[in-house]
Design an enzyme around this catalytic site. Structure first.
Site, PDB file in Angstrom:
ATOM      1  N   CYS A 112       1.362  -1.061  -0.223  1.00  0.00           N
ATOM      2  CA  CYS A 112       0.145   0.100   0.289  1.00  0.00           C
ATOM      3  C   CYS A 112       0.934   1.213   0.039  1.00  0.00           C
ATOM      4  O   CYS A 112       0.167   2.395  -0.298  1.00  0.00           O
ATOM      5  CB  CYS A 112      -0.572   0.090   1.318  1.00  0.00           C
ATOM      6  N   HIS A 250      -2.991   6.984   2.527  1.00  0.00           N
ATOM      7  CA  HIS A 250      -3.353   5.607   2.081  1.00  0.00           C
ATOM      8  C   HIS A 250      -5.324   5.150   2.756  1.00  0.00           C
ATOM      9  O   HIS A 250      -5.288   5.550   4.191  1.00  0.00           O
ATOM     10  CB  HIS A 250      -2.793   4.190   2.585  1.00  0.00           C
ATOM     11  N   ASN A 280     -10.221  -0.474  -0.275  1.00  0.00           N
ATOM     12  CA  ASN A 280      -8.241   0.129   0.555  1.00  0.00           C
ATOM     13  C   ASN A 280      -8.697  -1.101  -1.378  1.00  0.00           C
ATOM     14  O   ASN A 280      -8.625  -2.133  -1.141  1.00  0.00           O
ATOM     15  CB  ASN A 280      -8.350  -0.699   1.652  1.00  0.00           C
TER      16      ASN A 280
HETATM   17  N1  ACO Z   1     -18.525  -8.739   9.605  1.00  0.00           N
HETATM   18  C1  ACO Z   1     -18.287  -8.776  10.830  1.00  0.00           C
HETATM   19  N2  ACO Z   1     -17.824  -9.024  11.721  1.00  0.00           N
HETATM   20  C2  ACO Z   1     -16.679  -9.447  11.607  1.00  0.00           C
HETATM   21  C3  ACO Z   1     -16.007  -9.753  10.777  1.00  0.00           C
HETATM   22  C4  ACO Z   1     -16.870  -8.718  10.013  1.00  0.00           C
HETATM   23  N3  ACO Z   1     -16.304  -8.767   8.404  1.00  0.00           N
HETATM   24  N4  ACO Z   1     -14.423  -8.972  10.557  1.00  0.00           N
HETATM   25  C5  ACO Z   1     -14.255  -9.583  11.636  1.00  0.00           C
HETATM   26  N5  ACO Z   1     -15.240  -9.516  12.185  1.00  0.00           N
HETATM   27  C6  ACO Z   1     -15.318  -9.856  14.015  1.00  0.00           C
HETATM   28  C7  ACO Z   1     -14.141 -10.729  14.427  1.00  0.00           C
HETATM   29  O1  ACO Z   1     -14.751 -12.122  14.040  1.00  0.00           O
HETATM   30  C8  ACO Z   1     -14.325 -10.704  15.715  1.00  0.00           C
HETATM   31  O2  ACO Z   1     -15.406 -10.970  16.766  1.00  0.00           O
HETATM   32  P1  ACO Z   1     -14.924 -11.843  17.652  1.00  0.00           P
HETATM   33  O3  ACO Z   1     -14.890 -11.367  18.749  1.00  0.00           O
HETATM   34  O4  ACO Z   1     -15.955 -12.849  18.034  1.00  0.00           O
HETATM   35  O5  ACO Z   1     -13.216 -13.177  17.653  1.00  0.00           O
HETATM   36  C9  ACO Z   1     -14.438  -9.471  15.955  1.00  0.00           C
HETATM   37  O6  ACO Z   1     -15.639  -8.915  15.299  1.00  0.00           O
HETATM   38  C10 ACO Z   1     -13.542  -7.909  16.164  1.00  0.00           C
HETATM   39  O7  ACO Z   1     -12.453  -8.410  14.964  1.00  0.00           O
HETATM   40  P2  ACO Z   1     -11.952  -7.838  14.462  1.00  0.00           P
HETATM   41  O8  ACO Z   1     -10.823  -7.752  14.063  1.00  0.00           O
HETATM   42  O9  ACO Z   1     -10.722  -7.927  16.074  1.00  0.00           O
HETATM   43  O10 ACO Z   1     -11.824  -6.206  14.654  1.00  0.00           O
HETATM   44  P3  ACO Z   1     -11.125  -4.496  14.942  1.00  0.00           P
HETATM   45  O11 ACO Z   1     -11.998  -3.931  15.269  1.00  0.00           O
HETATM   46  O12 ACO Z   1      -9.738  -5.023  14.986  1.00  0.00           O
HETATM   47  O13 ACO Z   1     -10.985  -4.231  13.409  1.00  0.00           O
HETATM   48  C11 ACO Z   1      -9.933  -4.244  11.087  1.00  0.00           C
HETATM   49  C12 ACO Z   1     -10.622  -4.725  12.388  1.00  0.00           C
HETATM   50  C13 ACO Z   1     -10.753  -3.449  10.162  1.00  0.00           C
HETATM   51  C14 ACO Z   1      -9.128  -5.406  10.076  1.00  0.00           C
HETATM   52  C15 ACO Z   1      -8.829  -3.882  11.558  1.00  0.00           C
HETATM   53  O14 ACO Z   1      -8.377  -4.409  12.491  1.00  0.00           O
HETATM   54  C16 ACO Z   1      -8.420  -2.537  10.611  1.00  0.00           C
HETATM   55  O15 ACO Z   1      -8.622  -2.055   9.663  1.00  0.00           O
HETATM   56  N6  ACO Z   1      -7.117  -2.748  10.277  1.00  0.00           N
HETATM   57  C17 ACO Z   1      -6.175  -2.071   9.999  1.00  0.00           C
HETATM   58  C18 ACO Z   1      -5.561  -2.729   8.492  1.00  0.00           C
HETATM   59  C19 ACO Z   1      -5.111  -2.332   7.794  1.00  0.00           C
HETATM   60  O16 ACO Z   1      -5.435  -0.546   7.366  1.00  0.00           O
HETATM   61  N7  ACO Z   1      -4.739  -2.402   6.075  1.00  0.00           N
HETATM   62  C20 ACO Z   1      -3.693  -1.521   5.683  1.00  0.00           C
HETATM   63  C21 ACO Z   1      -2.776  -2.871   4.811  1.00  0.00           C
HETATM   64  S1  ACO Z   1      -3.163  -3.064   3.038  1.00  0.00           S
HETATM   65  C22 ACO Z   1      -1.806  -3.369   2.741  1.00  0.00           C
HETATM   66  O17 ACO Z   1      -1.192  -3.422   2.777  1.00  0.00           O
HETATM   67  C23 ACO Z   1      -2.308  -4.404   1.150  1.00  0.00           C
END
Ligand code: ACO
Length: 323
Positions: A112, A250, A280
């Site tokens: 990214c 990004h 993204n």
């Molecule tokens: N829908 C519903 N529930 C979901 C989903 C979904 N799509 N995805 C995960 N959950 C659930 C999980 O299973 C978990 O459930 P549990 O508590 O029962 O185990 C709960 O939601 C929380 O999951 P987390 O992964 O802890 O959620 P978080 O609040 O951390 O958000 C996210 C996840 C959105 C991916 C966040 O961590 C994020 O945005 N991270 C950054 C990603 C990023 O910036 N990537 C860029 C680089 S990409 C590149 O370089 C190509």
């Protein structure tokens, strides 16, 4: 040393729109979960075009805007983590598609952060006089590498491409940059592993993996490193955030941008965001955003912008561009 001038931002996104509600028919998710966690409402998904094709469409629009003919293009750098092939480079295929017969063409892999890295690399070729112009492209078809059964990642990504032309010129260009990598944490985000596999050595397991990401790790890394990097470029250019028209981050997650804004005490309206419509798009997200700013008439000659990327590698970096 010559100066480089960045002109003619363009974008191309595939026609098919996939909403959060559409995804809730494929995996156990909801519009409410996705939007509140990420700021994403919908994304574009390619139904036929590969990365070289989406990139070529953005590139063609950009060279027309720049008023250069394809055979005047001297250098093509394509930032992508979803190339058509391991070899040839996507840039070489784009060269053929747009008829840039004389261009030296290669890909750059920095996930990214790829567009920021590619623009900074092109800037050096222009500044040293090695080339008079360059086409810099960030493009992805992430939909071909994501695991469509993993709700934790498949809701985040989208397809598209953005491009710009950079030329030898007077004033402007990249006036400060700050680029970093941390290979210690390479496994926080991976895609398409190719193991050693030949008659003398067979490694177990599949020779192909879909995109995997430690979302929390990337979230924490981005909210820590991006503010440091923005502060670093402002310091190098000896200017304040008030001198900046827009910060183009990004487009991974609106919560990451809100935290950066709060930490840096820079108002949210200075950060341009469009992840609600495209998700993204990895290396494409910054040039797509630049093209939208340009198409909407929100940026003009002499404006200063900060572009800031972060992602797999881990990689991160920022640049101040003067238009
Ligand atoms: N829908 C519903 N529930 C979901 C989903 C979904 N799509 N995805 C995960 N959950 C659930 C999980 O299973 C978990 O459930 P549990 O508590 O029962 O185990 C709960 O939601 C929380 O999951 P987390 O992964 O802890 O959620 P978080 O609040 O951390 O958000 C996210 C996840 C959105 C991916 C966040 O961590 C994020 O945005 N991270 C950054 C990603 C990023 O910036 N990537 C860029 C680089 S990409 C590149 O370089 C190509």
């Amino acid at each position: 040393m010559f100066n480089s001038k960045i002109v003619a931002f363009s974008k191309y996104v595939p026609e098919k729109i996939v909403t959060n509600n559409d995804l809730s028919e494929i995996v156990d998710t909801s519009d409410e979960w996705i939007f509140s966690r990420t700021g994403i409402k919908e994304r574009r998904v390619s139904t036929s075009e590969n990365t070289s094709e989406v990139c070529a469409k953005a590139a063609e629009a950009s060279i027309i805007k720049a008023g250069v003919s394809p055979d005047e293009i001297e250098l093509i750098i394509t930032a992508t983590m979803t190339p058509d092939y391991s070899s040839p480079s996507t840039a070489c295929i784009i060269q053929k598609l747009i008829g840039a017969k004389k261009a030296v063409s290669f890909d750059l892999s920095a996930a990214c952060s790829g567009f920021v890295f590619a623009l900074c690399a092109a800037d050096k070729f222009i500044k040293t006089g090695a080339f008079k112009n360059a086409l810099v492209i960030g493009g992805e078809v992430t939909s071909k590498v994501i695991d469509w059964s993993d709700r934790g990642t498949c809701v985040l990504f989208g397809d598209g491409a953005g491009a710009c032309v950079i030329k030898q010129g007077k004033g402007g260009g990249i006036i400060a940059e700050d680029l970093h990598s941390d290979g210690e944490r390479f496994d926080s985000l991976t895609s398409l592993y190719t193991p050693v596999n030949n008659p003398y050595h067979k490694e177990g397991g599949e020779g192909f993996n879909r995109l995997t990401m430690d979302g929390r790790e990337i979230f924490n890394f981005a909210t820590r490193k991006v503010p440091e990097s923005i502060a670093a470029v402002l310091q190098k250019a000896n200017i304040s955030s008030e001198d900046i028209k827009y910060i183009v981050p990004h487009q991974a997650n609106s919560r990451i941008v809100e935290i950066i804004s709060r930490k840096m005490k820079i108002p949210m309206d200075k950060f341009f965001m469009n992840m609600d419509r495209y998700g993204n798009t990895s290396a494409a997200s910054i040039p797509i955003a630049l093209a939208e700013l340009s198409d909407m008439g929100l940026i003009k000659e002499k404006d200063k912008l900060i572009i800031t990327g972060f992602g797999g590698g881990l990689t991160w970096g920022s640049a101040i561009i003067e238009l």
